[in-house]
Enzyme design. Structure first.
Site, PDB file in Angstrom:
ATOM      1  N   ASP A  61     -16.297  -3.743 -45.192  1.00 49.64           N
ATOM      2  CA  ASP A  61     -17.251  -4.947 -45.073  1.00 49.64           C
ATOM      3  C   ASP A  61     -17.964  -6.115 -46.352  1.00 49.64           C
ATOM      4  O   ASP A  61     -17.736  -5.579 -47.980  1.00 49.64           O
ATOM      5  CB  ASP A  61     -18.750  -3.941 -44.810  1.00 49.64           C
ATOM      6  CG  ASP A  61     -19.610  -4.665 -43.771  1.00 49.64           C
ATOM      7  OD1 ASP A  61     -19.470  -6.573 -43.593  1.00 49.64           O
ATOM      8  OD2 ASP A  61     -19.972  -3.805 -42.421  1.00 49.64           O
ATOM      9  N   TRP A  62     -18.323  -7.032 -46.534  1.00 55.13           N
ATOM     10  CA  TRP A  62     -18.499  -8.536 -46.730  1.00 55.13           C
ATOM     11  C   TRP A  62     -19.695  -7.537 -47.944  1.00 55.13           C
ATOM     12  O   TRP A  62     -20.936  -7.059 -48.098  1.00 55.13           O
ATOM     13  CB  TRP A  62     -20.029  -9.582 -46.281  1.00 55.13           C
ATOM     14  CG  TRP A  62     -18.349 -10.228 -45.681  1.00 55.13           C
ATOM     15  CD1 TRP A  62     -18.504 -11.562 -45.415  1.00 55.13           C
ATOM     16  CD2 TRP A  62     -17.401  -9.559 -44.221  1.00 55.13           C
ATOM     17  NE1 TRP A  62     -17.324 -11.875 -44.669  1.00 55.13           N
ATOM     18  CE2 TRP A  62     -16.808 -10.573 -44.089  1.00 55.13           C
ATOM     19  CE3 TRP A  62     -16.956  -8.405 -44.086  1.00 55.13           C
ATOM     20  CZ2 TRP A  62     -15.451 -10.985 -43.518  1.00 55.13           C
ATOM     21  CZ3 TRP A  62     -16.221  -8.390 -43.290  1.00 55.13           C
ATOM     22  CH2 TRP A  62     -14.613  -9.560 -42.863  1.00 55.13           C
TER      23      TRP A  62
END
Length: 720
Positions: A267-268
């Site tokens: 995920d970012w």
């Protein structure tokens, strides 16, 4: 025991009851997983040839994202840059980026989709979004999200598919196939045990293996078995290590146990040790570069593969073969999807947008749950009536925030939808007087919440909302409340005082049209809760997860504070999540899992097992008759649960193991067929690390909700 995928069986009655149940199957249509246009082994062979020609700098540039939402492309290898875009309920248009879609359909939220209990609709929903991705040159859709509803306060519950692993799994597998048949990759997220967004970057999910396998992995397993091409790891730690750099999670659970071969991305801004990342089994660090407005402690070089991998190679901490593995996985997945042989963009799908809106509308119709009806609904539009509409979401569209926010177009508010049916008989008053409330024939009060990733929300409505609803109900006996939220909310304070209650979730751009149709009786409600709504948060299995002395917050500042101490979230309830918990603890909820009212009545009869005894490892066929005894056509969700009467381990009192949504005209009767497999009777054995069926007595339970079992039969399972 080997892993067994649970397949949907579509059956037609062709014989009489004198035949065996298995003979009454005309066809067995097995769920078909997605098959990419280029076989995996062929794609990998092509990928290895490309890898052999790449420089180390080119390889490193591919394992980290670029420009926030893209991967690196290489024209000389015909490898395109991939655009990765959110999310499960439609395309989140990034207006700050070039060449974006002009518009995208805002579908009802995934938890609303789960409320339909309609597997075919899940596929059509995803297909529609996948087609819009193709128009927008989006190679990878960052969805579906599927984290289990463990607590009602989770800010991202609206993005997911409810509390039951079986229901979520069946919806997810159909979503994956629907999406990927358009040529758009689906991404299962967030792997794994990401069940709160309260300070998610410093939250450590402490969960045992049995609980993982029985509760938190089945939806991911179904997605993998359906042929998904990408998986995203979660922000949280799992048993002491961040998911995105956790070898036990990625290589152990995802790749080895579930058999996933595609791209695993972070995920970012969710990984913090590049050496661990490279060795964990992850392939793609997203977004691959720091964000300018983030604090300095989130911009360290070791957080990003593109700035640290070469140094780690020089220091001998990682090997080039580690980088090659990551690059090979990325390229193999791209090649397998045919991305090197065709354009990602396909504007021919623009002509289908009107169909997408129809899918969104049908989702709305089938997702709105009628929870209470004291002879107040439906409201006859030809009668002499005056409907007063009020509340925060009477004239605006409720929605969730964060990556999953989809704006939509031509949005239909509740007011607009009701006026289309009732005309001047409905009036919106923002602040009605007591006289207004008394003189109206009906009052519809529209309330809800704004939920978002990055933080959790209170289970309780504000004091003002509770006070307002009670006041309205005291003045008008025909008060109807609509709740638009991504989670169950505390309605105990006024539930007994109102005449009608509908759960509308986040309805997207046109879901309120379905709401108005239900109010008017044009559509018969058929939705069932995919969650349990407790009476108070203290009743729930996850109560107490907020550290002592801390409280809920809103906004992104707390979410970014990776410098704060790690907090353990202990999953002490084990496999007892949702209705499993409430039944085990003998706690009566406000509304049970699987519950939802209709404008007609159904009768369940003649439950018949093909065999009263089977050997472990064998399947069981069974059938039951469902009749619509009312005067209105309808759709009923027939729910099949299994109970292990006596077990060597603690097991729930019942577990959902199959369901079918059946359409029945008024007065009609239909025979419904089910097949249970070995897996449906099994639990995860921690000693053998495999699924295990213990011989003994089981109960087969069929009903209209988890707390409304209408037919039951006993089954004996003997040793193989």
């Amino acid at each position: 025991m080997k892993k067994i995928a649970h397949f949907v069986l579509i059956c037609t009655v062709i014989g009489s009851c004198t035949k065996s149940i298995s003979q009454e199957y005309k066809t067995e249509t097995i769920f078909q997983p997605f098959k990419p246009p280029i076989a995996y082994n062929d794609a990998k062979e092509q990928a290895l040839k490309i890898v052999s020609q790449m420089t180390i700098d080119e390889k490193i540039s591919l394992i980290g994202g670029h420009n926030t939402f893209f991967t690196k492309g290489f024209e000389k290898f015909k490898v395109p840059a991939m655009y990765l875009s959110d999310a499960t309920q439609g395309v989140n248009i990034r207006r700050h980026l070039d060449d974006q879609l002009e518009k995208s359909v805002a579908f009802p939220s995934p938890i609303a989709l789960a409320s339909t209990w309609n597997k075919e609709l899940a596929g059509n929903y995803a297909k529609s979004i996948g087609e819009e991705c193709r128009v927008g040159e989006i190679a990878v859709l960052l969805g579906p999200g599927m984290n289990i509803y463990r607590i009602s306060q989770n800010g991202r519950n609206f993005e997911y598919f409810g509390e039951d692993p079986y229901l979520a799994a069946r919806m997810i597998e159909n979503y994956v196939v629907g999406m990927q048949e358009t040529g758009t990759m689906a991404t299962l997220k967030h792997f794994v045990a990401n069940n709160t967004d309260y300070k998610r970057r410093t939250s450590n999910s402490v969960v045992d293996k049995r609980t993982l396998h029985e509760i938190y992995l089945p939806a991911f397993e179904a997605g993998v078995n359906a042929g998904v091409m990408a998986v995203m790891t979660s922000y949280n730690l799992v048993n002491g290590e961040y998911a995105g750099q956790n070898k036990e999670v990625i290589t152990g659970l995802l790749r080895e146990s579930l058999g996933f071969k595609g791209i695993v991305m972070s995920d970012w801004w969710s990984v913090y040790d590049s050496e661990k990342v490279i060795k964990s089994g992850l392939d793609l660090d997203m977004p691959g570069e720091p964000r300018a407005e983030y604090p300095d402690y989130m911009k360290k070089d070791e957080f990003f593969l593109r700035t640290s991998a070469k140094r780690l190679l020089k220091e001998g901490k990682v090997k080039e073969e580690d980088i090659n593995r990551m690059v090979t996985n990325i390229l193999t997945t791209e090649i397998s999807m045919g991305l090197l042989e065709r354009p990602i963009k396909d504007t021919s799908y623009l002509k289908n947008f009107d169909q997408h809106v129809e899918v969104a509308l049908q989702t709305g119709r089938e997702s709105i749950v009628l929870l209470k009806n004291k002879h107040v609904l439906p409201i006859d539009k030809t009668a002499k009536i005056s409907i007063l509409l009020t509340g925060e979401y009477a004239d605006k569209i409720p929605h969730g925030g964060g990556a999953a926010e989809v704006v939509g177009y031509n949005n239909t508010t509740m007011l607009t939808a009701l006026k289309e049916i009732y005309g001047t008989k409905v009036t919106y008053i923002e602040n009605p007087t007591d006289e207004d409330l008394k003189t109206a024939s009906h009052v519809i009060y529209s309330t809800g919440t704004f939920d978002s990733e990055g933080w959790d929300h209170p289970f309780n409505f504000s004091k003002n909302i509770n006070k307002e609803i009670k006041h309205i109900a005291s003045l008008n006996k025909n008060t109807i409340v609509s709740v638009s939220s991504g989670s169950g909310m505390n309605m105990s304070e006024w539930n007994d005082t109102i005449a009608g209650l509908l759960y509308s979730w986040y309805p997207g751009q046109i879901g309120f049209k379905g709401f108005a149709e239900i109010i008017a009786g044009i559509t018969n409600p058929s939705a069932k809760l995919p969650i349990t709504i407790e009476k108070k948060f203290e009743d729930s299995p996850g109560y107490g997860y907020i550290p002592t002395g801390k409280k809920l917050y809103t906004g992104w500042d707390e979410d970014h504070r990776i410098i704060d101490p790690i907090t353990d979230v202990k999953y002490n309830e084990g496999v007892f999540v949702g209705y499993r918990w409430y039944e085990n603890k003998n706690i009566k909820p406000l509304y049970a899992f699987g519950f939802g009212l209709s404008y007609t009545t159904y009768e369940y009869s003649n439950l018949l097992l093909e065999n009263k005894s089977i050997k472990a490892g064998k399947k069981l066929n069974l059938k039951i008759d469902i009749a619509n005894n009312g005067t209105v056509d309808g759709k009923e969700v027939v729910q099949l649960y299994v109970r292990d009467v006596k077990s060597s381990v603690a097991r729930p009192l019942k577990e959902l193991k199959d369901f079918q949504k059946v359409q029945l005209a008024a007065g009609d009767k239909q025979t419904i067929y089910f097949t249970l497999t070995e897996r449906d009777f099994a639990f995860w054995d921690v000693e053998t690390e495999d699924w295990k069926v213990e011989p003994g007595q089981f109960e087969i339970l069929v009903g209209a909700a988890s707390d409304n079992i209408l037919a039951r039969a006993k089954l004996e399972i003997t040793k193989e």
